[in-house]
Enzyme design. Structure first.
Site, PDB file in Angstrom:
ATOM      1  N   ARG A 152      52.841  28.058  38.387  1.00  0.00           N
ATOM      2  CA  ARG A 152      53.918  29.010  38.122  1.00  0.00           C
ATOM      3  C   ARG A 152      53.872  29.552  36.699  1.00  0.00           C
ATOM      4  O   ARG A 152      54.621  30.442  36.336  1.00  0.00           O
ATOM      5  CB  ARG A 152      55.278  28.374  38.428  1.00  0.00           C
ATOM      6  CG  ARG A 152      55.588  27.172  37.630  1.00  0.00           C
ATOM      7  CD  ARG A 152      56.639  26.339  38.367  1.00  0.00           C
ATOM      8  NE  ARG A 152      56.710  24.998  37.833  1.00  0.00           N
ATOM      9  CZ  ARG A 152      57.542  24.627  36.899  1.00  0.00           C
ATOM     10  NH1 ARG A 152      58.398  25.473  36.398  1.00  0.00           N
ATOM     11  NH2 ARG A 152      57.532  23.389  36.459  1.00  0.00           N
TER      12      ARG A 152
ATOM     13  N   GLU B 239      39.176  42.165  41.383  1.00  0.00           N
ATOM     14  CA  GLU B 239      37.886  42.450  40.755  1.00  0.00           C
ATOM     15  C   GLU B 239      36.818  41.481  41.229  1.00  0.00           C
ATOM     16  O   GLU B 239      35.862  41.176  40.509  1.00  0.00           O
ATOM     17  CB  GLU B 239      38.016  42.402  39.223  1.00  0.00           C
ATOM     18  CG  GLU B 239      38.813  43.560  38.675  1.00  0.00           C
ATOM     19  CD  GLU B 239      38.913  43.561  37.167  1.00  0.00           C
ATOM     20  OE1 GLU B 239      38.046  42.979  36.507  1.00  0.00           O
ATOM     21  OE2 GLU B 239      39.883  44.152  36.658  1.00  0.00           O
TER      22      GLU B 239
ATOM     23  N   ASP C 209      39.107  31.077  29.574  1.00  0.00           N
ATOM     24  CA  ASP C 209      38.721  31.632  30.864  1.00  0.00           C
ATOM     25  C   ASP C 209      39.403  32.974  31.096  1.00  0.00           C
ATOM     26  O   ASP C 209      40.345  33.076  31.875  1.00  0.00           O
ATOM     27  CB  ASP C 209      39.142  30.600  31.936  1.00  0.00           C
ATOM     28  CG  ASP C 209      38.555  30.876  33.295  1.00  0.00           C
ATOM     29  OD1 ASP C 209      37.453  31.423  33.360  1.00  0.00           O
ATOM     30  OD2 ASP C 209      39.203  30.523  34.300  1.00  0.00           O
TER      31      ASP C 209
ATOM     32  N   CYS D 266      31.254  39.824  41.695  1.00  0.00           N
ATOM     33  CA  CYS D 266      32.076  40.584  40.792  1.00  0.00           C
ATOM     34  C   CYS D 266      32.112  42.052  41.166  1.00  0.00           C
ATOM     35  O   CYS D 266      31.073  42.625  41.483  1.00  0.00           O
ATOM     36  CB  CYS D 266      31.410  40.393  39.438  1.00  0.00           C
ATOM     37  SG  CYS D 266      32.137  41.329  38.212  1.00  0.00           S
TER      38      CYS D 266
HETATM   39  P1  XMP Z   1      27.880  34.075  39.508  1.00  0.00           P
HETATM   40  O1  XMP Z   1      26.880  35.177  39.417  1.00  0.00           O
HETATM   41  O2  XMP Z   1      27.308  32.741  39.262  1.00  0.00           O
HETATM   42  O3  XMP Z   1      28.897  34.374  38.321  1.00  0.00           O
HETATM   43  O4  XMP Z   1      28.638  34.172  40.779  1.00  0.00           O
HETATM   44  C1  XMP Z   1      29.931  33.503  37.980  1.00  0.00           C
HETATM   45  C2  XMP Z   1      30.796  34.145  36.927  1.00  0.00           C
HETATM   46  O5  XMP Z   1      31.402  35.348  37.437  1.00  0.00           O
HETATM   47  C3  XMP Z   1      32.621  35.574  36.732  1.00  0.00           C
HETATM   48  N1  XMP Z   1      33.668  35.755  37.735  1.00  0.00           N
HETATM   49  C4  XMP Z   1      34.166  36.935  38.087  1.00  0.00           C
HETATM   50  N2  XMP Z   1      33.926  38.162  37.604  1.00  0.00           N
HETATM   51  N3  XMP Z   1      35.473  39.045  39.155  1.00  0.00           N
HETATM   52  C5  XMP Z   1      34.609  39.212  38.130  1.00  0.00           C
HETATM   53  O6  XMP Z   1      34.449  40.341  37.664  1.00  0.00           O
HETATM   54  C6  XMP Z   1      35.771  37.823  39.693  1.00  0.00           C
HETATM   55  O7  XMP Z   1      36.558  37.707  40.633  1.00  0.00           O
HETATM   56  C7  XMP Z   1      35.077  36.725  39.118  1.00  0.00           C
HETATM   57  N4  XMP Z   1      35.131  35.394  39.367  1.00  0.00           N
HETATM   58  C8  XMP Z   1      34.250  34.828  38.503  1.00  0.00           C
HETATM   59  C9  XMP Z   1      32.874  34.370  35.853  1.00  0.00           C
HETATM   60  O8  XMP Z   1      32.499  34.714  34.543  1.00  0.00           O
HETATM   61  C10 XMP Z   1      31.960  33.317  36.460  1.00  0.00           C
HETATM   62  O9  XMP Z   1      31.595  32.322  35.543  1.00  0.00           O
END
Ligand code: XMP
Length: 469
Positions: A397, A407, A237, A295
């Protein structure tokens, strides 16, 4: 893929459409079963993203019962994450409700409760163990103030191993609910009559237990060890797998794993080639960088590998290393807004899509229901948003601060009701898409799919007709 100016084209879902093809099957005959990793099969091409507003044990159980699989997020301690995974593995292949009455409850209140639920019986639980059932008709003689157990019968309690028998009893019509017990007779939950009539086609492991995946950091080897062999799939991840530190860290534990290993996120064919040359075992590719609905990476960093493009590149990478995508699946992650995007991702070579956004508004998603101005919503946030990062550092932790910039965004998505409804719409849409494209299965779609670039917007809803008051 090059554009006129010589730059490569990084196509997104809205840049292309899938052309219709000659069809030999009706949509209901289409088989959309697929793989989530080298050794795990799922019945529908849907994987829930490891996000803390989405994938915990409740959603994972419901999705596995419907044929998909969830990746339990890692924004919690190792022990908690293991607990979520174990809960899914222990769960019977039927939906359980938290409906029961407790020894000591006052019988008139129980009468009211049962009337409000419209159920003829409910399990009686005492000290965490179901000890029998309370029938509505037996409560006819209840005088307010009496304890409900006075009217209970020692019936309708089944150990989890006797699930089949319990369902038979429900189908027989004598009871509306039965209680299931786990080890030591502890109460697992209540099976309601409706569930006994369902034909679940769950996603299961080789021993018939519900399938579940877990997200891990490549740098948290303790967490990897704890979850290995318990979760069916471990999913790396990180936002950018094609990083020497990440790949070297994964290499150190990959070959010894019992669980399947999905690596990501990947955005280029070179990353696939390097993944296979550096990491001894790769059982799946999670692809797409910065394409997610929450994102902000492309705005913050100017970098992205849109999910559709990433799937095409991963396909190319697999060809370069001589690996069949039917063996090592490509998982299209990020930016899937509905079944149409999913069909495009599958057509480009993915075996399944990963989504947080589509599932975040469901009852089973991990965040609470919120009402704003008379409408219902559920919170949804990126795992690199401020709130999610703060939680991670607070609860774990061992997590490392890799970046100091946010991001992702934190927001709300409209409440969408039960997961089952959302998944049913998704499944019907995907089957329709394969039907139009002339494919009876996902593998056939890979062979027959033909994309065209969209010259101008066609037929799609443009927002000019108001659909809501
Ligand atoms: P959806 O489009 O379903 O995408 O909301 C889920 C995927 O987005 C990624 N992910 C992130 N990418 N900043 C990013 O650039 C984030 O804060 C973030 N959180 C999740 C991740 O690959 C997820 O499966």
């Amino acid at each position: 893929m090059m554009s006129g100016d010589g730059l490569p084209q990084a196509l997104s879902f809205d840049d292309v459409i899938l052309l219709p093809g000659r069809s030999r099957v009706e949509p209901w005959q289409v088989d959309i079963s697929t793989k989530a990793s080298r050794r795990t099969s799922i019945r529908i091409p849907l994987i829930a993203a490891p996000m803390d507003t989405v994938s915990e044990w409740r959603l994972a159980v419901s999705l596995a019962l419907l044929g998909g699989v969830a990746v339990i997020h890692r924004n919690m301690s190792r022990e908690e994450q293991l607990n979520h995974v174990e809960k899914v593995k222990r769960h019977p292949k039927v939906k359980l409700a938290e409906l029961y009455v407790e020894a000591g409850d006052e019988c008139c209140r129980v009468v009211e409760y049962m009337r409000s639920l419209g159920l003829r019986n409910l399990p009686l639980v005492s000290g965490g163990r179901p000890v029998g059932t309370v029938r509505f008709t037996d409560l006819a003689g209840c005088r307010c103030g009496e304890r409900v157990e006075k009217y209970a019968r020692g019936e309708a309690v089944y150990p989890i191993d006797a699930l089949r028998e319990a369902l038979e009893v429900l189908r027989g019509g004598r009871y509306d609910t039965v209680a299931l017990t786990g080890e030591g007779g502890v109460f697992l939950g209540t099976v309601v009559f409706d569930e006994a009539l369902r034909d679940y086609q769950p996603a299961v492991d080789s021993e018939g237990r519900l399938l579940v995946a877990a997200a891990v950091s490549p740098f948290d080897v303790e967490r990897v060890k704890m979850l290995d062999g318990v979760a069916d799939i471990l999913v790396i991840d990180v936002a950018h797998f094609h990083n020497d530190n990440v790949m070297n860290a994964v290499r150190r534990f990959a070959k010894d794993l019992v669980s399947d290993l999905v690596v990501g996120n990947i955005g280029t064919s070179e990353a696939v080639v390097d993944a296979f040359s550096i990491v001894e075992r790769v059982d799946g590719l999670r692809v797409g960088i910065a394409g997610g609905n929450i994102c902000t990476t492309s705005g913050v960093a100017g970098v992205a590998a849109p999910t559709l493009y990433a799937v095409m590149m991963a396909r190319r990478g697999l060809e370069e290393v001589g690996v069949d995508p039917g063996e090592v699946p490509i998982i299209a992650d990020g930016g899937i807004r509905g079944s149409g995007d999913a069909v495009k991702a599958l057509a480009a070579g993915a075996s399944a899509v990963m989504s947080g956004y589509m599932l975040a508004g469901t009852d089973e998603a991990a965040a609470p229901l919120i009402r704003v101005g008379g409408r219902a919503y559920k919170p949804y946030r990126g795992m690199a948003s401020r709130g999610a990062m703060e939680r991670r550092f607070a609860v774990d932790r061992y997590s490392r601060v890799a970046k100091r910039v946010e991001e992702g965004i934190e927001g709300l998505v409209p409440y969408r009701g039960p997961l089952e409804k959302v998944v049913a719409e998704f499944v019907e849409g995907v089957k329709a898409g394969l039907g139009y494209a002339g494919a009876a299965s996902i593998e056939e779609l890979w062979r027959v799919a033909r994309f065209a670039r969209i010259a101008s917007r066609i037929g799609a809803y443009t927002g000019t007709v108001k659909t809501e008051a």
